[in-house]
Scaffold this active site. Structure first.
Site, PDB file in Angstrom:
ATOM      1  N   PRO A   9       0.790  -1.226   0.000  1.00 53.89           N
ATOM      2  CA  PRO A   9       0.000   0.000   0.000  1.00 53.89           C
ATOM      3  C   PRO A   9       0.826   1.282   0.000  1.00 53.89           C
ATOM      4  CG  PRO A   9      -0.775  -1.512   1.688  1.00 53.89           C
ATOM      5  CD  PRO A   9       0.420  -2.144   1.067  1.00 53.89           C
ATOM      6  N   ASN A  10       0.369   2.212  -0.796  1.00 53.82           N
ATOM      7  CA  ASN A  10       0.882   3.590  -0.873  1.00 53.82           C
ATOM      8  C   ASN A  10       2.204   3.729  -1.628  1.00 53.82           C
ATOM      9  OD1 ASN A  10      -1.302   4.759   0.633  1.00 53.82           O
ATOM     10  ND2 ASN A  10      -0.402   3.856   2.458  1.00 53.82           N
ATOM     11  N   ARG A  17       4.616  11.335  -2.753  1.00 52.26           N
ATOM     12  CA  ARG A  17       4.303  11.107  -1.341  1.00 52.26           C
ATOM     13  C   ARG A  17       5.515  11.440  -0.458  1.00 52.26           C
ATOM     14  NH1 ARG A  17       4.496   5.069   1.221  1.00 52.26           N
ATOM     15  NH2 ARG A  17       3.681   5.621   3.258  1.00 52.26           N
ATOM     16  N   TYR A  22      10.716   9.697   1.362  1.00 50.46           N
ATOM     17  CA  TYR A  22      10.806   8.581   0.418  1.00 50.46           C
ATOM     18  C   TYR A  22      11.501   8.930  -0.902  1.00 50.46           C
ATOM     19  CZ  TYR A  22       7.454   6.529   3.656  1.00 50.46           C
ATOM     20  OH  TYR A  22       6.846   6.042   4.791  1.00 50.46           O
ATOM     21  N   ASN A  73       8.549  -4.810  -0.217  1.00 50.76           N
ATOM     22  CA  ASN A  73       8.279  -3.628   0.608  1.00 50.76           C
ATOM     23  C   ASN A  73       6.776  -3.639   0.871  1.00 50.76           C
ATOM     24  OD1 ASN A  73       7.929  -1.212   1.895  1.00 50.76           O
ATOM     25  ND2 ASN A  73       9.148  -0.011   0.440  1.00 50.76           N
ATOM     26  N   ALA A  76       2.929  -0.135   5.131  1.00 47.76           N
ATOM     27  CA  ALA A  76       2.411  -0.167   6.505  1.00 47.76           C
ATOM     28  C   ALA A  76       1.974  -1.562   6.945  1.00 47.76           C
ATOM     29  CB  ALA A  76       1.243   0.818   6.634  1.00 47.76           C
ATOM     30  N   HIS A  79       3.813  -3.511   9.653  1.00 46.55           N
ATOM     31  CA  HIS A  79       3.727  -3.260  11.094  1.00 46.55           C
ATOM     32  C   HIS A  79       2.544  -3.943  11.772  1.00 46.55           C
ATOM     33  CE1 HIS A  79       6.784  -0.424  10.020  1.00 46.55           C
ATOM     34  NE2 HIS A  79       5.954   0.266   9.252  1.00 46.55           N
ATOM     35  N   ASP A  86       1.753 -14.748   8.041  1.00 46.05           N
ATOM     36  CA  ASP A  86       1.413 -16.162   7.857  1.00 46.05           C
ATOM     37  C   ASP A  86       1.628 -16.593   6.413  1.00 46.05           C
ATOM     38  OD1 ASP A  86       0.783 -16.396  10.512  1.00 46.05           O
ATOM     39  OD2 ASP A  86      -1.397 -16.379  10.227  1.00 46.05           O
ATOM     40  N   GLU A  97      12.757  -8.510   3.259  1.00 46.99           N
ATOM     41  CA  GLU A  97      11.979  -7.313   3.632  1.00 46.99           C
ATOM     42  C   GLU A  97      12.824  -6.073   3.373  1.00 46.99           C
ATOM     43  OE1 GLU A  97      10.832  -7.354   7.771  1.00 46.99           O
ATOM     44  OE2 GLU A  97      10.339  -5.221   7.772  1.00 46.99           O
ATOM     45  N   HIS A  99      12.818  -1.591   3.080  1.00 45.14           N
ATOM     46  CA  HIS A  99      12.165  -0.294   3.293  1.00 45.14           C
ATOM     47  C   HIS A  99      13.053   0.803   2.750  1.00 45.14           C
ATOM     48  CE1 HIS A  99       9.217  -2.232   5.837  1.00 45.14           C
ATOM     49  NE2 HIS A  99      10.215  -2.868   6.420  1.00 45.14           N
ATOM     50  N   LEU A 100      12.434   1.777   2.125  1.00 41.80           N
ATOM     51  CA  LEU A 100      13.179   2.944   1.651  1.00 41.80           C
ATOM     52  C   LEU A 100      13.739   3.730   2.827  1.00 41.80           C
ATOM     53  CD1 LEU A 100      10.372   3.764  -0.814  1.00 41.80           C
ATOM     54  CD2 LEU A 100      12.727   3.660  -1.605  1.00 41.80           C
ATOM     55  N   SER A 101      12.884   3.992   3.795  1.00 40.27           N
ATOM     56  CA  SER A 101      13.287   4.786   4.959  1.00 40.27           C
ATOM     57  C   SER A 101      13.857   3.862   6.032  1.00 40.27           C
ATOM     58  CB  SER A 101      12.077   5.550   5.504  1.00 40.27           C
ATOM     59  OG  SER A 101      11.094   4.646   5.973  1.00 40.27           O
ATOM     60  N   ARG A 106      12.310   6.354  12.937  1.00 39.21           N
ATOM     61  CA  ARG A 106      11.069   7.107  12.745  1.00 39.21           C
ATOM     62  C   ARG A 106      10.126   6.914  13.945  1.00 39.21           C
ATOM     63  NH1 ARG A 106       8.758   5.966   7.011  1.00 39.21           N
ATOM     64  NH2 ARG A 106       7.512   7.785   7.598  1.00 39.21           N
ATOM     65  N   ARG A 110       6.617   2.261  13.832  1.00 37.21           N
ATOM     66  CA  ARG A 110       7.314   1.688  12.666  1.00 37.21           C
ATOM     67  C   ARG A 110       8.477   0.798  13.073  1.00 37.21           C
ATOM     68  NH1 ARG A 110       5.041   4.532   8.330  1.00 37.21           N
ATOM     69  NH2 ARG A 110       4.498   6.639   8.952  1.00 37.21           N
TER      70      ARG A 110
HETATM   71  C1  DQA Z   1       8.053   1.954   4.191  1.00 38.47           C
HETATM   72  C2  DQA Z   1       8.009   2.261   5.707  1.00 38.47           C
HETATM   73  C3  DQA Z   1       6.622   1.983   6.270  1.00 38.47           C
HETATM   74  O1  DQA Z   1       6.609   2.283   7.653  1.00 38.47           O
HETATM   75  C4  DQA Z   1       5.585   2.831   5.571  1.00 38.47           C
HETATM   76  O2  DQA Z   1       4.301   2.518   6.048  1.00 38.47           O
HETATM   77  C5  DQA Z   1       5.654   2.731   4.089  1.00 38.47           C
HETATM   78  C6  DQA Z   1       6.966   2.706   3.456  1.00 38.47           C
HETATM   79  C7  DQA Z   1       9.399   2.342   3.566  1.00 38.47           C
HETATM   80  O3  DQA Z   1       9.669   1.900   2.455  1.00 38.47           O
HETATM   81  O4  DQA Z   1      10.177   3.093   4.173  1.00 38.47           O
HETATM   82  O5  DQA Z   1       4.644   2.755   3.410  1.00 38.47           O
HETATM   83  O6  DQA Z   1       7.864   0.564   4.018  1.00 38.47           O
END
Ligand code: DQA
Length: 147
Positions: A9-10, A17, A22, A73, A76, A79, A86, A97, A99-101, A106, A110
């Site tokens: 998502p997102n 964004r 990001y 990635n 959210a 979390h 599962d 796994e 993550h960009l950030s 943070r 997170r």
């Molecule tokens: C993220 C970090 C997550 O906490 C956040 O909800 C995202 C992006 C990252 O790539 O840093 O949507 O996964």
């Protein structure tokens, strides 16, 4: 054999964004650079806003037998999605796994990932390079080498 680069998502909103968090690159930019950086590899790129679709994608590529692993990635969902956790447990292919950030630098919420324990490893905080490192990690696992 292929690598699935799976975004939740997102992440479709990258470039617009919260660019201070990001970056300015879109997901298409990141995916294109990834494919260019590893021209000898075959990739599938997939993004969805929906938890269930993410799970179905994991099961589909596992069943296809054509993938060496997944760079994920989960946004959210990382979390709080026990369903995603599962699903990762339910497949045998390795999932890295990413993550960009740097999620540990943070907000408190997170800092907890419910999927890390069932992933092969975690890469967080290197911007688009997190995906590159994720691919390298998968190759290392596949070749059974130390990185
Ligand atoms: C993220 C970090 C997550 O906490 C956040 O909800 C995202 C992006 C990252 O790539 O840093 O949507 O996964």
């Amino acid at each position: 054999m292929s690598i699935l680069v799976l975004n939740g998502p997102n992440l479709s909103r990258l470039g617009k964004r919260e660019p201070e968090v990001y970056g300015w690159q879109t997901l298409d930019d990141i995916n294109r650079e990834l494919a260019e950086s590893f021209p000898h590899l075959s990739f599938e790129f997939f993004q969805t806003e929906h938890e269930g679709t993410l799970l179905e994608k994991l099961f589909h590529i596992e069943d296809s037998g054509n993938f060496i692993g997944v760079v994920l990635n989960a946004g959210a969902l990382t979390h709080y999605s026990i369903a995603l956790r599962d699903a990762i447990s339910a497949v045998t292919i390795p999932v890295v796994e990413v993550h960009l950030s740097n999620v540990y630098a943070r907000e408190e919420f997170r800092r907890k990932s419910v999927i890390s324990e069932v992933c092969a490893g975690v890469i967080s905080g290197f911007g688009a390079n997190s995906y590159h490192l994720g691919v390298r990690a998968l190759l290392g696992i596949t070749r059974n080498e130390q990185l």
